[in-house]
Design an enzyme around this catalytic site. Structure first.
Site, short mmCIF file in Angstrom:
data_model
loop_
_atom_site.label_atom_id
_atom_site.label_comp_id
_atom_site.label_asym_id
_atom_site.label_seq_id
_atom_site.Cartn_x
_atom_site.Cartn_y
_atom_site.Cartn_z
N LYS A 158 0.83 -1.21 0.00
CA LYS A 158 0.00 0.00 0.00
C LYS A 158 0.86 1.27 0.00
O LYS A 158 0.69 2.15 -0.83
CB LYS A 158 -0.93 0.01 1.24
CG LYS A 158 -1.87 -1.18 1.31
CD LYS A 158 -2.80 -1.10 2.52
CE LYS A 158 -2.09 -1.24 3.85
NZ LYS A 158 -1.49 -2.57 4.10
N ARG A 194 -10.33 0.02 8.78
CA ARG A 194 -9.70 -1.26 9.06
C ARG A 194 -10.63 -2.16 9.86
O ARG A 194 -10.23 -3.23 10.29
CB ARG A 194 -8.46 -1.00 9.89
CG ARG A 194 -7.20 -1.55 9.29
CD ARG A 194 -6.12 -1.32 10.32
NE ARG A 194 -4.87 -1.86 9.94
CZ ARG A 194 -3.98 -1.23 9.22
NH1 ARG A 194 -4.21 -0.03 8.75
NH2 ARG A 194 -2.83 -1.80 8.96
N ARG A 226 11.71 -5.38 5.35
CA ARG A 226 11.41 -3.96 5.15
C ARG A 226 12.30 -3.08 6.03
O ARG A 226 12.57 -3.37 7.18
CB ARG A 226 9.95 -3.68 5.50
CG ARG A 226 9.68 -2.16 5.58
CD ARG A 226 8.23 -1.80 5.59
NE ARG A 226 7.45 -2.61 6.49
CZ ARG A 226 6.13 -2.71 6.42
NH1 ARG A 226 5.47 -2.05 5.48
NH2 ARG A 226 5.48 -3.47 7.26
N ARG A 253 10.74 -1.42 11.63
CA ARG A 253 9.53 -1.17 12.44
C ARG A 253 9.42 -2.20 13.55
O ARG A 253 9.63 -3.38 13.31
CB ARG A 253 8.29 -1.23 11.54
CG ARG A 253 7.95 0.13 10.96
CD ARG A 253 6.89 0.07 9.91
NE ARG A 253 5.69 -0.69 10.27
CZ ARG A 253 4.60 -0.71 9.52
NH1 ARG A 253 4.56 -0.03 8.38
NH2 ARG A 253 3.55 -1.42 9.88
N ARG A 275 -0.90 -9.48 12.84
CA ARG A 275 -1.49 -8.41 12.02
C ARG A 275 -2.28 -8.99 10.85
O ARG A 275 -3.35 -8.50 10.49
CB ARG A 275 -0.39 -7.48 11.50
CG ARG A 275 0.18 -6.58 12.59
CD ARG A 275 1.57 -6.07 12.26
NE ARG A 275 1.63 -5.30 11.04
CZ ARG A 275 2.74 -5.09 10.34
NH1 ARG A 275 3.90 -5.58 10.77
NH2 ARG A 275 2.71 -4.38 9.23
P1 AP5 Z 1 4.80 -1.47 1.97
O1 AP5 Z 1 4.51 -0.64 0.77
O2 AP5 Z 1 5.46 -0.83 3.14
O3 AP5 Z 1 3.46 -2.26 2.40
P2 AP5 Z 1 2.17 -1.76 3.17
O4 AP5 Z 1 1.00 -2.47 2.56
O5 AP5 Z 1 2.12 -0.28 3.22
O6 AP5 Z 1 2.46 -2.43 4.56
P3 AP5 Z 1 2.24 -1.97 6.08
O7 AP5 Z 1 2.92 -3.03 6.89
O8 AP5 Z 1 2.66 -0.57 6.29
O9 AP5 Z 1 0.73 -2.11 6.24
P4 AP5 Z 1 0.00 -2.31 7.56
O10 AP5 Z 1 -1.40 -2.23 7.09
O11 AP5 Z 1 0.33 -3.53 8.33
O12 AP5 Z 1 0.57 -1.13 8.49
P5 AP5 Z 1 0.10 0.35 8.78
O13 AP5 Z 1 1.29 1.21 8.74
O14 AP5 Z 1 -1.09 0.72 7.98
O15 AP5 Z 1 5.67 -2.72 1.48
C1 AP5 Z 1 6.13 -3.68 2.38
C2 AP5 Z 1 7.52 -4.19 1.96
O16 AP5 Z 1 7.44 -4.89 0.72
C3 AP5 Z 1 8.55 -3.08 1.75
O17 AP5 Z 1 9.82 -3.51 2.17
C4 AP5 Z 1 8.52 -2.85 0.24
O18 AP5 Z 1 9.76 -2.36 -0.24
C5 AP5 Z 1 8.22 -4.24 -0.30
N1 AP5 Z 1 7.42 -4.23 -1.51
C6 AP5 Z 1 6.36 -3.40 -1.81
N2 AP5 Z 1 5.86 -3.67 -3.02
C7 AP5 Z 1 6.58 -4.71 -3.52
C8 AP5 Z 1 6.53 -5.45 -4.75
N3 AP5 Z 1 5.61 -5.20 -5.72
N4 AP5 Z 1 7.43 -6.46 -4.91
C9 AP5 Z 1 8.35 -6.74 -3.96
N5 AP5 Z 1 8.45 -6.06 -2.79
C10 AP5 Z 1 7.57 -5.07 -2.55
O19 AP5 Z 1 -0.41 0.19 10.29
C11 AP5 Z 1 0.49 -0.10 11.34
C12 AP5 Z 1 -0.24 -0.22 12.67
O20 AP5 Z 1 -0.91 1.03 12.98
C13 AP5 Z 1 -1.39 -1.25 12.72
O21 AP5 Z 1 -0.91 -2.55 12.99
C14 AP5 Z 1 -2.25 -0.68 13.85
O22 AP5 Z 1 -1.70 -0.95 15.12
C15 AP5 Z 1 -2.17 0.82 13.61
N6 AP5 Z 1 -3.24 1.28 12.71
C16 AP5 Z 1 -3.10 1.81 11.46
N7 AP5 Z 1 -4.30 2.12 10.92
C17 AP5 Z 1 -5.24 1.78 11.85
C18 AP5 Z 1 -6.66 1.83 11.89
N8 AP5 Z 1 -7.37 2.30 10.84
N9 AP5 Z 1 -7.30 1.38 12.99
C19 AP5 Z 1 -6.61 0.90 14.05
N10 AP5 Z 1 -5.26 0.81 14.09
C20 AP5 Z 1 -4.57 1.25 12.99
#
Ligand code: AP5
Length: 222
Positions: free
Chosen positions: A18, A94, A129, A158, A169
């Site tokens: 994402k 979410r 990552r 992270r 997660r």
């Molecule tokens: P990346 O682009 O970083 O993936 P992402 O989908 O953004 O992953 P996240 O882990 O950030 O998502 P998440 O939903 O778990 O965390 P969030 O920050 O929202 O890519 C990942 C890796 O793969 C990177 O190394 C990248 O280089 C690689 N990659 C990307 N594309 C690729 C490809 N095509 N091929 C190969 N490699 C690739 O949330 C974190 C925490 O915040 C949650 O756990 C929760 O505690 C809290 N939180 C956030 N939002 C809420 C909410 N709405 N409600 C409650 N708690 C929340």
């Protein structure tokens, strides 16, 4: 030309790409990127009250309570730049109740993008990552290594990217995914996220361009 600002939601499991795709979408379409994960991590590192409350949940790989996140998102969505440029909501809603909060406020996207990636790939993506705290760019030790030694030296991991926490997660994501997508089933577009990032982006780009055209048509039709 006079364009209606696009409203986009992007969803998908942890590490489905994402954040990576959002960087590319912003470059091309100029939308305001609202990532709840990024907003929360900024609160944590600034040591704010929200950050202190959110920290334990995030580090454990659990969801932060709805009321904290919803207040943060609705405040951000009501700012002027969002009305002008359109929005790209990443990581919210979410849960079913978060989706309902937006529905009550009549905040609806034009399109709901879901990135699909197999579980075993997701684990490896999280564990490899690394984030650049200076530019906020997302790297991967194998797939997207840092460009210079200087960048490499400052990259951070992270706290929720360990194998165990990624599994938790992922479970939480799966428990909520169906209920959320039921809210947006008529505008949901699934994209295969298990391909090179530029290839994935090509699909998203044509989807968003088409959505823009459709918006124009319905505006002209009144
Ligand atoms: P990346 O682009 O970083 O993936 P992402 O989908 O953004 O992953 P996240 O882990 O950030 O998502 P998440 O939903 O778990 O965390 P969030 O920050 O929202 O890519 C990942 C890796 O793969 C990177 O190394 C990248 O280089 C690689 N990659 C990307 N594309 C690729 C490809 N095509 N091929 C190969 N490699 C690739 O949330 C974190 C925490 O915040 C949650 O756990 C929760 O505690 C809290 N939180 C956030 N939002 C809420 C909410 N709405 N409600 C409650 N708690 C929340």
């Amino acid at each position: 030309t006079n364009q209606l600002p696009l409203k986009v939601m992007i969803s998908g499991a942890p590490a489905s790409g994402k954040g990576t795709q959002c960087e590319l979408i912003v470059q091309k379409f100029g939308l305001v990127h609202i990532s709840t994960g990024d907003l929360l991590r900024a609160e944590v590192s600034a040591g704010t009250e929200i950050g202190n409350k959110a920290k334990e949940f995030m580090n454990a790989g659990q969801l932060v309570p709805d009321e904290i996140v919803t207040a943060m998102v609705t405040a951000r969505l009501s700012r002027e730049d969002v009305k002008e440029k359109g929005w790209l909501l990443d990581g919210y809603p979410r849960s079913f109740s978060q989706a309902q909060s937006l529905e009550k406020l009549k905040i609806r996207p034009d399109v709901y993008v879901v990135l699909e990636v197999p579980d075993e790939i997701l684990i490896d993506r999280c564990v490899g990552r690394r984030l650049d705290p200076v530019t906020r760019k997302i790297y991967h030790l194998k797939s997207f290594p840092p460009e210079t030694k200087q960048i490499k030296a400052r990259l951070v991991t992270r706290p929720d990217d360990t194998g165990e926490k990624v599994k938790s997660r992922l479970e939480i994501y799966k428990q909520n995914a169906k209920a959320i997508s039921s809210t947006y089933s008529n505008i949901m577009k699934k994209i295969d996220g298990n391909r090179q990032k530029d290839i994935v982006f090509k699909d998203i780009e044509s989807l968003l361009s088409q959505t823009q055209k459709d918006n124009m048509k319905s505006m002209e039709a009144g």
